[in-house]
Design a protein around this motif. Sequence first.
Motif, PDB file in Angstrom:
ATOM      1  N   ALA A 105       0.774  -0.951   0.084  1.00 38.08           N
ATOM      2  CA  ALA A 105      -0.123  -0.095   0.032  1.00 38.08           C
ATOM      3  C   ALA A 105       0.965   1.259  -0.011  1.00 38.08           C
ATOM      4  N   VAL A 106       1.053   1.980  -1.121  1.00 36.16           N
ATOM      5  CA  VAL A 106       1.792   3.008  -1.305  1.00 36.16           C
ATOM      6  C   VAL A 106       1.245   4.366  -1.035  1.00 36.16           C
ATOM      7  N   LEU A 107       1.839   5.180  -0.362  1.00 37.13           N
ATOM      8  CA  LEU A 107       0.903   6.530  -0.011  1.00 37.13           C
ATOM      9  C   LEU A 107       1.300   7.372  -1.281  1.00 37.13           C
ATOM     10  N   ASP A 108       0.194   7.975  -1.937  1.00 37.98           N
ATOM     11  CA  ASP A 108       0.201   8.855  -2.945  1.00 37.98           C
ATOM     12  C   ASP A 108      -0.416  10.103  -2.681  1.00 37.98           C
ATOM     13  N   GLY A 109       0.153  11.218  -2.095  1.00 40.29           N
ATOM     14  CA  GLY A 109      -0.695  12.235  -1.754  1.00 40.29           C
ATOM     15  C   GLY A 109      -1.539  11.871  -0.562  1.00 40.29           C
ATOM     16  N   ASP A 110      -2.632  12.208  -0.555  1.00 39.36           N
ATOM     17  CA  ASP A 110      -3.661  11.817   0.603  1.00 39.36           C
ATOM     18  C   ASP A 110      -4.411  10.461   0.336  1.00 39.36           C
ATOM     19  N   VAL A 161      -2.342   3.462  -2.319  1.00 42.49           N
ATOM     20  CA  VAL A 161      -2.717   2.697  -3.572  1.00 42.49           C
ATOM     21  C   VAL A 161      -2.219   1.307  -3.198  1.00 42.49           C
ATOM     22  N   LEU A 162      -3.211   0.443  -3.609  1.00 39.84           N
ATOM     23  CA  LEU A 162      -3.189  -1.056  -3.374  1.00 39.84           C
ATOM     24  C   LEU A 162      -2.885  -1.773  -4.759  1.00 39.84           C
ATOM     25  N   ASP A 163      -1.934  -2.663  -4.590  1.00 37.71           N
ATOM     26  CA  ASP A 163      -1.850  -3.696  -5.876  1.00 37.71           C
ATOM     27  C   ASP A 163      -1.485  -4.915  -5.446  1.00 37.71           C
ATOM     28  N   GLY A 164      -2.015  -6.048  -5.759  1.00 35.76           N
ATOM     29  CA  GLY A 164      -1.691  -7.133  -5.603  1.00 35.76           C
ATOM     30  C   GLY A 164      -2.825  -8.132  -5.238  1.00 35.76           C
ATOM     31  N   GLN A 165      -2.600  -9.231  -4.603  1.00 32.87           N
ATOM     32  CA  GLN A 165      -3.643 -10.449  -4.414  1.00 32.87           C
ATOM     33  C   GLN A 165      -3.567 -10.803  -2.823  1.00 32.87           C
ATOM     34  N   HIS A 198     -19.122 -22.108  -1.839  1.00 30.68           N
ATOM     35  CA  HIS A 198     -18.644 -20.630  -2.040  1.00 30.68           C
ATOM     36  C   HIS A 198     -18.665 -20.033  -0.773  1.00 30.68           C
ATOM     37  N   THR A 199     -17.505 -19.910   0.011  1.00 28.22           N
ATOM     38  CA  THR A 199     -17.703 -19.076   1.129  1.00 28.22           C
ATOM     39  C   THR A 199     -16.456 -18.336   1.307  1.00 28.22           C
ATOM     40  N   VAL A 200     -15.401 -18.731   0.664  1.00 26.41           N
ATOM     41  CA  VAL A 200     -14.092 -17.912   0.534  1.00 26.41           C
ATOM     42  C   VAL A 200     -13.677 -17.354  -0.887  1.00 26.41           C
ATOM     43  N   ASN A 201     -12.780 -16.373  -1.081  1.00 26.44           N
ATOM     44  CA  ASN A 201     -12.675 -15.638  -2.350  1.00 26.44           C
ATOM     45  C   ASN A 201     -11.087 -15.198  -2.301  1.00 26.44           C
ATOM     46  N   ASP A 202     -10.745 -15.196  -3.519  1.00 26.47           N
ATOM     47  CA  ASP A 202      -9.409 -14.576  -4.241  1.00 26.47           C
ATOM     48  C   ASP A 202      -9.906 -12.970  -4.280  1.00 26.47           C
ATOM     49  N   LEU A 203      -8.918 -12.118  -4.093  1.00 16.51           N
ATOM     50  CA  LEU A 203      -9.294 -10.611  -3.909  1.00 16.51           C
ATOM     51  C   LEU A 203      -8.003 -10.115  -5.010  1.00 16.51           C
ATOM     52  N   TYR A 204      -8.232  -9.281  -6.193  1.00 16.30           N
ATOM     53  CA  TYR A 204      -7.192  -8.903  -6.813  1.00 16.30           C
ATOM     54  C   TYR A 204      -7.304  -7.353  -7.047  1.00 16.30           C
ATOM     55  N   PHE A 205      -6.368  -6.696  -6.444  1.00 26.44           N
ATOM     56  CA  PHE A 205      -6.266  -5.242  -6.423  1.00 26.44           C
ATOM     57  C   PHE A 205      -5.417  -4.738  -7.407  1.00 26.44           C
ATOM     58  N   THR A 206      -6.047  -3.709  -8.137  1.00 32.70           N
ATOM     59  CA  THR A 206      -5.203  -3.112  -9.185  1.00 32.70           C
ATOM     60  C   THR A 206      -5.703  -1.718  -9.178  1.00 32.70           C
ATOM     61  N   ASP A 207      -4.421  -0.994  -8.867  1.00 32.78           N
ATOM     62  CA  ASP A 207      -4.471   0.422  -8.704  1.00 32.78           C
ATOM     63  C   ASP A 207      -5.608   0.980  -7.723  1.00 32.78           C
ATOM     64  N   VAL A 208      -5.940   0.122  -6.784  1.00 28.45           N
ATOM     65  CA  VAL A 208      -6.938   0.477  -5.966  1.00 28.45           C
ATOM     66  C   VAL A 208      -6.681   1.726  -4.871  1.00 28.45           C
ATOM     67  N   ARG A 209      -7.572   2.872  -5.057  1.00 32.18           N
ATOM     68  CA  ARG A 209      -7.064   3.689  -4.090  1.00 32.18           C
ATOM     69  C   ARG A 209      -8.161   4.130  -3.087  1.00 32.18           C
TER      70      ARG A 209
END
Length: 336
Positions: A98-103, A106-110, A162-173
Motif C-alpha cells: 500500500a503506497v502513499l500517494d498524496g492523500d 494505492v493498493l496492488d496485489g492479491q 462458495h464461502t471464500v474468495n481470491d481478491l485482486y487489487f489493481t490501482d485501488v485507491r
Amino acid sequence: MLRRFAELGWLGISLPAEHGGQGGTFVDECLFLEETARGLAPITAYGTGLTAAQTYLHWGTDEQKRTIVESICAGSFEAIALSEPGAGSDLASARMPAVLDGDHFVLDGQKTWTTAAHLAAHILVLTRTDSSGGKHEGLTLLMVPADVPGLVVRPIDTMYGHTVNDLYFTDVRVPADAVVGTVGGAWRQLNRGLGVERLIIAASSLGAAERSFDDLLGYVTRREQFGRTIGSFQAVRHRIADLATEIALCRAFLYDVADRLDAGDESGLSRDSSTAKIRCTEAAKQTALEAVQLMGGYGYTREFGMEAQVRKALAPPIYGGTNEIQREIISRSLGL
C-alpha cells in the motif's frame, strides 16, 4: 437470513451499545454462535464480521467503529483479508503493498481465502506500507469499501460451496484516513483480534459438534438391528459416552475463557483461545466422522445430512491459522 436475524435484534450481541450494538457480554455472543450453529442457521460468515469488529473497536476511529458496528447489526457482512498466496498462517510475511500517494494509499496485489468478501460491505485489508524493517514491522490495516474501483472478487470453490474468495487489487485507491490504528502497527493490533477470532470459531464448532451428536443420538435410539436398538450395544454406548464427555469438556473450557475475557483478564488469551479452538474444532470433526460410521450407510447419504456435517467440520481446524499454528502458540507459552 442474516437480515432477518438483524430485524429480530439478534446481531451484534457483544458489540457496544454506544456504536449501535446490543451491549452484551462475549459469553452471550458465544451462546448465540453455539446455538445458531447447532440449529444449522446459515449465518456462518457472521463470525468473520465479529472478528473484524474486534480490531475496529480497539484501534479504529469513532467513525470507523460506528460504521462497522451499525453495518453488522443491520445484517450486512464484513470481511477481513489477511492471507496471501505466500503468507497464510505466517501473516507477518504478507507483502501486498500500500503506497502513499498524496492523500491516498494505492493498493496492488492479491489476497486469498477471504471469507464473505463477495457479500461484504467493507474489507479490513492487511498491507505492507514499509519493507525496510523486520517482517513484523511496516504492516498496516486499511478499511476498504468492497465496491471500490479496481477490486475484483473471485470465488474459490470448496467442498462446502462458495464461502471464500481470491481478491485482486489493481490501482485501488483509498483515502489516508482509511488506516485502522496506526501506520506500521498492524501486527500488534491484530493479535488480540485473532485471539477472539479463535473463540468465535470454537463456539461455532461447539454448536456443530452438538448438532452432529444430537442427530447421532436420535438415530441410535431408533435404529434397530438384531431385534434391539443399536444404541443398546455396549460398543456403541461407550463411543457415544466418549463423544458426550469431549463435548462437555470443550463447552466448560470455552465458557471459562469467554468469562475471563468479559472480566478483563486477557493474560492468557492467546494460549487459551488456541486451546479452545483446537479442542472444539477437533470435537466437531470427530463427532461428525464417528456419526457417519455409527449410522452406517445412512450416514453417508445426503438424506440424513451427516455427510454435510462432515464436510462442514473439515474447514474450521484450518480457519484462523491452522490448528498446528495454535499448537505452536501453546508450545511457546510453555517455554518450548
